[in-house]
Write an enzyme that holds these catalytic residues in place. Sequence first.
Site, PDB file in Angstrom:
ATOM      1  N   ASP A 126       0.778  -1.076  -0.204  1.00 14.38           N
ATOM      2  CA  ASP A 126       0.012  -0.075  -0.006  1.00 14.38           C
ATOM      3  C   ASP A 126       0.926   1.250   0.003  1.00 14.38           C
ATOM      4  O   ASP A 126       1.681   1.465   0.831  1.00 14.38           O
ATOM      5  CB  ASP A 126      -0.945   0.229   1.100  1.00 14.38           C
ATOM      6  CG  ASP A 126      -2.008   0.966   1.128  1.00 14.38           C
ATOM      7  OD1 ASP A 126      -1.906   1.977   0.351  1.00 14.38           O
ATOM      8  OD2 ASP A 126      -2.954   0.702   1.993  1.00 14.38           O
TER       9      ASP A 126
ATOM     10  N   HIS B 262     -10.046  -1.030  -7.238  1.00 10.88           N
ATOM     11  CA  HIS B 262      -9.726   0.091  -6.199  1.00 10.88           C
ATOM     12  C   HIS B 262      -8.773   0.942  -7.004  1.00 10.88           C
ATOM     13  O   HIS B 262      -9.112   2.325  -7.052  1.00 10.88           O
ATOM     14  CB  HIS B 262      -9.271  -0.028  -4.951  1.00 10.88           C
ATOM     15  CG  HIS B 262      -9.050   0.643  -3.783  1.00 10.88           C
ATOM     16  ND1 HIS B 262      -9.820   1.677  -3.329  1.00 10.88           N
ATOM     17  CD2 HIS B 262      -7.785   1.376  -3.469  1.00 10.88           C
ATOM     18  CE1 HIS B 262      -9.156   2.552  -2.650  1.00 10.88           C
ATOM     19  NE2 HIS B 262      -7.961   2.379  -2.600  1.00 10.88           N
TER      20      HIS B 262
HETATM   21  C1  HEM Z   1      -4.276   2.745  -4.020  1.00 10.02           C
HETATM   22  C2  HEM Z   1      -5.758   0.082  -0.235  1.00 10.02           C
HETATM   23  C3  HEM Z   1      -8.893   3.743   0.881  1.00 10.02           C
HETATM   24  C4  HEM Z   1      -6.988   6.541  -2.672  1.00 10.02           C
HETATM   25  C5  HEM Z   1      -4.360   1.777  -3.148  1.00 10.02           C
HETATM   26  C6  HEM Z   1      -3.543   0.449  -3.375  1.00 10.02           C
HETATM   27  C7  HEM Z   1      -3.999  -0.105  -2.102  1.00 10.02           C
HETATM   28  C8  HEM Z   1      -4.902   0.308  -1.539  1.00 10.02           C
HETATM   29  C9  HEM Z   1      -3.535  -1.604  -1.917  1.00 10.02           C
HETATM   30  C10 HEM Z   1      -2.733   0.086  -4.324  1.00 10.02           C
HETATM   31  C11 HEM Z   1      -1.242   0.469  -4.169  1.00 10.02           C
HETATM   32  C12 HEM Z   1      -0.894   2.104  -4.082  1.00 10.02           C
HETATM   33  O1  HEM Z   1      -0.801   2.614  -5.210  1.00 10.02           O
HETATM   34  O2  HEM Z   1      -0.845   2.601  -3.062  1.00 10.02           O
HETATM   35  C13 HEM Z   1      -6.466   0.982   0.331  1.00 10.02           C
HETATM   36  C14 HEM Z   1      -7.274   0.254   1.573  1.00 10.02           C
HETATM   37  C15 HEM Z   1      -8.007   1.231   1.772  1.00 10.02           C
HETATM   38  C16 HEM Z   1      -7.940   2.542   0.922  1.00 10.02           C
HETATM   39  C17 HEM Z   1      -6.814  -1.019   2.191  1.00 10.02           C
HETATM   40  C18 HEM Z   1      -8.953   1.290   2.980  1.00 10.02           C
HETATM   41  C19 HEM Z   1      -8.856   0.581   4.153  1.00 10.02           C
HETATM   42  C20 HEM Z   1      -8.611   4.479   0.137  1.00 10.02           C
HETATM   43  C21 HEM Z   1      -9.202   5.951   0.215  1.00 10.02           C
HETATM   44  C22 HEM Z   1      -8.646   6.888  -0.548  1.00 10.02           C
HETATM   45  C23 HEM Z   1      -7.732   5.900  -1.556  1.00 10.02           C
HETATM   46  C24 HEM Z   1     -10.249   6.245   1.451  1.00 10.02           C
HETATM   47  C25 HEM Z   1      -9.091   8.177  -1.051  1.00 10.02           C
HETATM   48  C26 HEM Z   1     -10.216   8.781  -0.941  1.00 10.02           C
HETATM   49  C27 HEM Z   1      -5.930   5.588  -3.246  1.00 10.02           C
HETATM   50  C28 HEM Z   1      -5.309   6.044  -4.376  1.00 10.02           C
HETATM   51  C29 HEM Z   1      -4.681   5.210  -4.795  1.00 10.02           C
HETATM   52  C30 HEM Z   1      -4.762   3.958  -3.960  1.00 10.02           C
HETATM   53  C31 HEM Z   1      -5.448   7.810  -5.064  1.00 10.02           C
HETATM   54  C32 HEM Z   1      -3.761   5.325  -6.157  1.00 10.02           C
HETATM   55  C33 HEM Z   1      -4.279   4.926  -7.146  1.00 10.02           C
HETATM   56  C34 HEM Z   1      -3.236   5.040  -8.306  1.00 10.02           C
HETATM   57  O3  HEM Z   1      -2.988   6.342  -8.989  1.00 10.02           O
HETATM   58  O4  HEM Z   1      -2.804   4.023  -8.908  1.00 10.02           O
HETATM   59  N1  HEM Z   1      -5.285   1.746  -1.991  1.00 10.02           N
HETATM   60  N2  HEM Z   1      -6.929   2.185  -0.007  1.00 10.02           N
HETATM   61  N3  HEM Z   1      -7.568   4.628  -0.897  1.00 10.02           N
HETATM   62  N4  HEM Z   1      -5.957   4.249  -2.871  1.00 10.02           N
HETATM   63 FE1  HEM Z   1      -6.385   3.260  -1.387  1.00 10.02          FE
END
Ligand code: HEM
Length: 399
Positions: A214, A308
């Site tokens: 993450d 996601h």
């Molecule tokens: C990407 C997990 C909540 C925004 C990711 C990734 C994972 C992840 C595994 C892919 C790896 C990375 O690029 O970091 C989670 C989990 C969440 C959560 C487990 C809740 C428990 C959120 C929330 C937001 C968010 C609430 C914003 C409102 C993003 C963004 C990316 C991302 C902007 C990058 C997308 C990209 O440009 O590839 N998240 N996330 N995430 N997450 Fe989350």
Amino acid sequence: RRLLTTGGAAGAVGLALGATGGAVGHAVAADSPAPLTGLGATAVPFHGVHQAGITDRAQAHGHLLAFDLLPGTDRRGAAALMRRWSQAAAAMTAGRSPDGDTQAALDAGPSSLTVTFGFGRSFLTAVGLADRVPEALEPLPAFADEELDRARSDGDLFVQVGADDALVAHNAVRVLRRLAAEAARPRWQMTGFNRSPGATARPMTARNLMGQIDGTNNPVPGEPGFDEAVFVPQGGEPAWMAGGSYVVVRRIRMLLDNWENLSVERQERVIGRRKSDGAPLSGGDERTPVDLGARGADGALAIAGDAHVRVAAPESNSGATMLRRGFSYADGLREDGAPDAGLLFVAWQADPRTAFTRVQLKLSRGDALSQFVRHEASALFAVPGGCDPDGYVGDRLLE
Ligand code: HEM
């Protein structure tokens, strides 16, 4: 003095206290035969254009706290509190014993301690500065499916403490609590963690409690567009927020029992990345750019329509970009026996209206991950720029 690079997603650069490093109290003595390890000796400067605890690597231990002003605390009282807090934070982050030290961290070095302060909308009105509330600090809208506990949301003042040692982090929280004295009382506190530095053979992006890597696609400090996405520019509005950032804090519980019953293949489909190494399902390795248009041999999208990373990506949200720097949390069991665990989501941006809010509106309408998480608490704070050694955080607002 010697510069130490501790690695990690955000490329933290710490300052190690060497033999001449002003090592009063906690840090190694000049003639010590057994110097502190890099972990204990690493110090992150408190003073600067931006506050610490934003672009540096998220530490192994984190505490997020909100305080409410006590009745009778006016602008002068708030300014005095911010001065006390800034002086104590400057001392502790350099490895010195602060006023009111509880001595629980006496033998440890600064251990990458950072202390970051912010102001809620209610703070500005309480101290008679309603006319200086930034437009970007407008309350977050309600999102579908959130179950917010108001007692653990919002607040006048925000304090984020991070350190690579649990005692150092705890001690900093206690010192700040004691210095709040008659000016403010704690409203809520959340405690979280990340992987410890040195736990992996080389610096790697951390995993969250769902087991996913993450943080991969975070914006990177120093790259084009980073400062514009994360910090209010010099000359930006309002002037007191120049060099500052807005932080969104969300306590997001993970429904781990449900999640862990999915096959790894289905888990990967929910995110759009491989669990083992974080590579996008469109191919390559962790660092390969995600190809949202890629299709498999069967003609189906390699990264599902509700994955996601697709729904959250800047490309799907008119360029919305934020820096995610959170902590996992595990607070024992709920009454039904399920784990009370998840992510203390902490996102930094120059304007939450065009970053967090835009993305969360989209996620709450069609993210495959939503059925495995619950948003339980929420807060938004204005985090001013850093201060000089003779100033304090927020001085441009409160002076
Ligand atoms: C990407 C997990 C909540 C925004 C990711 C990734 C994972 C992840 C595994 C892919 C790896 C990375 O690029 O970091 C989670 C989990 C969440 C959560 C487990 C809740 C428990 C959120 C929330 C937001 C968010 C609430 C914003 C409102 C993003 C963004 C990316 C991302 C902007 C990058 C997308 C990209 O440009 O590839 N998240 N996330 N995430 N997450 Fe989350």
